[in-house]
Design a protein around this motif. Sequence first.
Motif, PDB file in Angstrom:
ATOM      1  N   MET A 116       0.848  -1.198   0.000  1.00 29.96           N
ATOM      2  CA  MET A 116       0.000   0.000   0.000  1.00 29.96           C
ATOM      3  C   MET A 116       0.882   1.245   0.000  1.00 29.96           C
ATOM      4  O   MET A 116       1.809   1.350   0.792  1.00 29.96           O
ATOM      5  CB  MET A 116      -0.904  -0.033   1.235  1.00 29.96           C
ATOM      6  N   ILE A 117       0.587   2.158  -0.883  1.00 31.32           N
ATOM      7  CA  ILE A 117       1.350   3.399  -0.974  1.00 31.32           C
ATOM      8  C   ILE A 117       0.668   4.465  -0.129  1.00 31.32           C
ATOM      9  O   ILE A 117      -0.515   4.766  -0.327  1.00 31.32           O
ATOM     10  CB  ILE A 117       1.453   3.872  -2.439  1.00 31.32           C
ATOM     11  N   ASN A 118       1.404   5.008   0.833  1.00 28.97           N
ATOM     12  CA  ASN A 118       0.955   6.129   1.652  1.00 28.97           C
ATOM     13  C   ASN A 118       2.111   7.103   1.750  1.00 28.97           C
ATOM     14  O   ASN A 118       3.127   6.808   2.364  1.00 28.97           O
ATOM     15  CB  ASN A 118       0.555   5.684   3.062  1.00 28.97           C
ATOM     16  N   ILE A 119       1.949   8.267   1.131  1.00 31.94           N
ATOM     17  CA  ILE A 119       2.991   9.283   1.143  1.00 31.94           C
ATOM     18  C   ILE A 119       2.453  10.455   1.954  1.00 31.94           C
ATOM     19  O   ILE A 119       1.554  11.168   1.500  1.00 31.94           O
ATOM     20  CB  ILE A 119       3.359   9.722  -0.282  1.00 31.94           C
ATOM     21  N   ALA A 120       2.989  10.619   3.149  1.00 31.42           N
ATOM     22  CA  ALA A 120       2.461  11.634   4.063  1.00 31.42           C
ATOM     23  C   ALA A 120       3.301  12.902   4.042  1.00 31.42           C
ATOM     24  O   ALA A 120       4.527  12.851   4.108  1.00 31.42           O
ATOM     25  CB  ALA A 120       2.413  11.077   5.486  1.00 31.42           C
ATOM     26  N   GLY A 121       2.615  14.008   3.940  1.00 32.58           N
ATOM     27  CA  GLY A 121       3.224  15.318   4.097  1.00 32.58           C
ATOM     28  C   GLY A 121       2.698  15.944   5.373  1.00 32.58           C
ATOM     29  O   GLY A 121       2.049  15.271   6.181  1.00 32.58           O
ATOM     30  N   ASP A 122       2.960  17.214   5.562  1.00 30.81           N
ATOM     31  CA  ASP A 122       2.438  17.909   6.739  1.00 30.81           C
ATOM     32  C   ASP A 122       0.940  18.148   6.632  1.00 30.81           C
ATOM     33  O   ASP A 122       0.227  18.121   7.631  1.00 30.81           O
ATOM     34  CB  ASP A 122       3.143  19.260   6.924  1.00 30.81           C
ATOM     35  N   LYS A 123       0.448  18.376   5.413  1.00 26.71           N
ATOM     36  CA  LYS A 123      -0.957  18.732   5.202  1.00 26.71           C
ATOM     37  C   LYS A 123      -1.761  17.674   4.469  1.00 26.71           C
ATOM     38  O   LYS A 123      -2.978  17.639   4.569  1.00 26.71           O
ATOM     39  CB  LYS A 123      -1.048  20.024   4.373  1.00 26.71           C
ATOM     40  N   VAL A 124      -1.079  16.853   3.669  1.00 25.19           N
ATOM     41  CA  VAL A 124      -1.786  15.924   2.788  1.00 25.19           C
ATOM     42  C   VAL A 124      -1.250  14.507   2.922  1.00 25.19           C
ATOM     43  O   VAL A 124      -0.138  14.290   3.414  1.00 25.19           O
ATOM     44  CB  VAL A 124      -1.681  16.356   1.309  1.00 25.19           C
ATOM     45  N   LEU A 125      -2.045  13.583   2.450  1.00 28.45           N
ATOM     46  CA  LEU A 125      -1.656  12.183   2.324  1.00 28.45           C
ATOM     47  C   LEU A 125      -1.972  11.769   0.899  1.00 28.45           C
ATOM     48  O   LEU A 125      -3.100  11.966   0.424  1.00 28.45           O
ATOM     49  CB  LEU A 125      -2.445  11.321   3.313  1.00 28.45           C
ATOM     50  N   LEU A 126      -0.979  11.247   0.186  1.00 22.01           N
ATOM     51  CA  LEU A 126      -1.190  10.671  -1.142  1.00 22.01           C
ATOM     52  C   LEU A 126      -1.262   9.164  -0.970  1.00 22.01           C
ATOM     53  O   LEU A 126      -0.413   8.580  -0.291  1.00 22.01           O
ATOM     54  CB  LEU A 126      -0.042  11.011  -2.090  1.00 22.01           C
ATOM     55  N   MET A 127      -2.259   8.552  -1.570  1.00 19.89           N
ATOM     56  CA  MET A 127      -2.397   7.110  -1.418  1.00 19.89           C
ATOM     57  C   MET A 127      -3.155   6.513  -2.600  1.00 19.89           C
ATOM     58  O   MET A 127      -3.815   7.227  -3.350  1.00 19.89           O
ATOM     59  CB  MET A 127      -3.102   6.780  -0.112  1.00 19.89           C
ATOM     60  N   LYS A 128      -3.009   5.184  -2.747  1.00 22.65           N
ATOM     61  CA  LYS A 128      -3.792   4.488  -3.761  1.00 22.65           C
ATOM     62  C   LYS A 128      -5.261   4.656  -3.401  1.00 22.65           C
ATOM     63  O   LYS A 128      -5.640   4.607  -2.236  1.00 22.65           O
ATOM     64  CB  LYS A 128      -3.410   3.015  -3.820  1.00 22.65           C
ATOM     65  N   ALA A 129      -6.067   4.836  -4.408  1.00 14.89           N
ATOM     66  CA  ALA A 129      -7.490   5.095  -4.197  1.00 14.89           C
ATOM     67  C   ALA A 129      -8.261   3.810  -3.932  1.00 14.89           C
ATOM     68  O   ALA A 129      -8.068   2.811  -4.615  1.00 14.89           O
ATOM     69  CB  ALA A 129      -8.071   5.801  -5.412  1.00 14.89           C
ATOM     70  N   SER A 130      -9.134   3.860  -2.954  1.00 14.42           N
ATOM     71  CA  SER A 130     -10.093   2.779  -2.728  1.00 14.42           C
ATOM     72  C   SER A 130     -11.254   2.989  -3.699  1.00 14.42           C
ATOM     73  O   SER A 130     -11.398   4.055  -4.304  1.00 14.42           O
ATOM     74  CB  SER A 130     -10.603   2.817  -1.289  1.00 14.42           C
ATOM     75  N   ASP A 131     -12.109   1.981  -3.842  1.00 17.87           N
ATOM     76  CA  ASP A 131     -13.291   2.138  -4.694  1.00 17.87           C
ATOM     77  C   ASP A 131     -14.138   3.315  -4.213  1.00 17.87           C
ATOM     78  O   ASP A 131     -14.664   4.077  -5.019  1.00 17.87           O
ATOM     79  CB  ASP A 131     -14.121   0.854  -4.708  1.00 17.87           C
ATOM     80  N   ARG A 132     -14.246   3.472  -2.910  1.00 21.85           N
ATOM     81  CA  ARG A 132     -15.025   4.584  -2.347  1.00 21.85           C
ATOM     82  C   ARG A 132     -14.406   5.929  -2.734  1.00 21.85           C
ATOM     83  O   ARG A 132     -15.111   6.868  -3.092  1.00 21.85           O
ATOM     84  CB  ARG A 132     -15.108   4.453  -0.831  1.00 21.85           C
TER      85      ARG A 132
END
Length: 183
Positions: free
Chosen positions: A1-17
């Motif tokens: 699972m890709i989770n790239i955390a910044g101070d304000k945002v999180l980039l991640m693979k999208a779930s169906d939702r």
Amino acid sequence: MINIAGDKVLLMKASDRDVHELYFWKFEEKKQEAKKWNAPYIPEEKVSKEKYLESWREEVLPGVPSSLVIKCNNKVVGYVSCYWVDRNTNWLETGIVIYDSDYWNGGYGTESYQLWINYLFTNTHLHRIGMSSWSGNKRMLAVANKIGMKEEARIREARIVNGEYYDAIKMGILRSEWLASQR
């Protein structure tokens, strides 16, 4: 699972939702504020939810997704993306869309785009990463400039938005420039 955390945002693979929420923003939301800035000169056909969901499974390279969702406070606000311009020269084009205007002008786009470019250079052997926009999208041009991209081409009066001509802008960053900025 890709989770790239910044101070304000999180980039991640999208779930169906997540994809269903992005579908709403892209095709169903009434105001469509983001479309006023994100390539408003390109007509966009509405696709089915199934086809849109399928597009989120694409990878540009094995293990490297073509898009990641942007989340702020556990809320989907937009996404970052990329596609090949030329595999032979290791050149990707990238983009970012923040649909929720509550997250405009707060540094969310800059942080998201910086994280995305860093991820792509760190996890691939790309030689260059570019982006395309238009001269009326001042915020996107400022974001690209802040992360070290340079204007490489300006095609004068090549885009029409609301009956007015604007320049098409190409910006890019080379791996060597990105590496120098990491020192």
